[in-house]
Design a protein around this motif. Sequence first.
Motif, short mmCIF file in Angstrom:
data_model
loop_
_atom_site.label_atom_id
_atom_site.label_comp_id
_atom_site.label_asym_id
_atom_site.label_seq_id
_atom_site.Cartn_x
_atom_site.Cartn_y
_atom_site.Cartn_z
N LEU A 196 -6.67 0.51 11.18
CA LEU A 196 -7.69 0.27 10.27
C LEU A 196 -7.24 -1.28 10.28
O LEU A 196 -8.60 -2.06 10.47
N ASP A 236 0.23 5.68 0.02
CA ASP A 236 -1.16 6.85 0.04
C ASP A 236 -0.02 7.61 -0.52
O ASP A 236 0.92 8.47 0.75
N ASN A 279 3.00 -0.84 4.45
CA ASN A 279 3.17 0.80 4.09
C ASN A 279 3.97 0.43 3.81
O ASN A 279 5.18 0.83 4.66
N TYR A 283 0.47 -0.94 0.16
CA TYR A 283 -0.11 -0.13 -0.03
C TYR A 283 1.00 1.27 0.29
O TYR A 283 1.90 1.15 0.15
N TYR A 289 -3.72 6.07 9.59
CA TYR A 289 -4.62 5.69 9.43
C TYR A 289 -4.79 3.64 9.21
O TYR A 289 -5.31 2.86 9.60
N LEU A 290 -3.57 2.96 8.81
CA LEU A 290 -3.91 1.50 8.61
C LEU A 290 -3.50 1.25 10.13
O LEU A 290 -4.08 0.06 10.57
N GLN A 329 -7.37 6.25 -2.77
CA GLN A 329 -7.09 4.97 -2.64
C GLN A 329 -7.16 4.29 -1.41
O GLN A 329 -6.79 3.37 -1.39
N ARG A 330 -7.26 5.24 0.12
CA ARG A 330 -8.15 4.86 0.99
C ARG A 330 -10.00 3.78 0.88
O ARG A 330 -10.15 2.82 1.71
N ARG A 380 -9.95 0.49 1.14
CA ARG A 380 -11.55 -0.89 1.88
C ARG A 380 -12.07 -1.78 1.18
O ARG A 380 -12.21 -2.28 2.11
N ALA A 434 -0.88 7.88 7.10
CA ALA A 434 -0.43 7.47 6.71
C ALA A 434 -0.58 5.83 7.24
O ALA A 434 -1.41 4.82 7.29
#
Length: 344
Positions: A65, A19, A50, A17, A61-62, A25-26, A30, A58
Amino acid sequence: MTPESMTPPVVAFVIAYWDDGKPWQREYLRLTLDSIVAQTDPNWRVYVVNDASPEPSATAYLDALTAWYGERFAAIHSDRNGGCGPARNRALPAVERDGGDVIAWLDADDLAHPDRVAVLRRMFAEDPELEVVYNSIEFIDENGNPWAEDELLPSLRLLAREQAMPVLRGRDRWVDVAVERENVAIPSAMSARLSLARRFPFPDVRFCEDVATWFRFLGSGAKLDHADGSTLRYRVPRVGGSASRVLAGDLEYFNRLRCGNERAGLVDAIEMATARGVLTATAGRSILCRYLIRIARTVSVDGHVGLATEQYADARSVDPTTFGQHATPEEQRMAEQVSVTRDS
């Protein structure tokens, strides 16, 4: 109950991934993760790598997530941006630590078929010698709608047509890929035993590392099979096109990198097959020659005649006899033209 050697494996999805702050992208990631959650067989884990994303948020966020999705998800953060291949490699130690047996690569914008894990676990359990599996693909756009074949880029159109060709099964089928097929090695459609993935990690190049790795997998003698009934949904946006081509800067530069990186993997496959005694040096030169003719035709379809001409000339120099047998008169003329230019 089955013997220990027949115990169905745990499938590890590995997702590279990157970003840079674009919202899509997100959203695509998802949707990709949702396609894994929807698997009919729950024996899977996910590793999102990442690749040193430039977007500052990012990492957080990951982490958030994967925490939200649950304990079967893990985020791995790289401090160096190396492209998808090296990013995928970074997940392998974690997969091994967690007891994963089979790697199922998946790009961060593609969608796994709901039965992918079930089919893989059954196939690898039933055949202990099996090492590599590939899926058929279906092209979808940014909204998840299927592409009509005549709407695709010429090179992708060739790949779409090859979905109707007989599937590849057995050993040393890399020869068929080299001389007859555009590409059956879309990363998201590849799965392999962890031991093979550790033996042949993706090369440290940014583009077409997938085909190079595919050649090395199969050139080693690994047994291949096709996963029937679990087609991958491969995303190619109508605006912007292939992400790899966009990152490469332009299509001709991408194709030039492709010719070099794929060829490196094929040369390794030829050397391994020759060392195993299943290929003679003469046959190896013939295969390389025919590959160069095929890739020249592919890039020519994309409009890159100069690059194609270089490949024809290389094919002629590798094996003049095979080139004379398989190249058209026009292709032979193009190769001769380069030879004359080089001599002068």
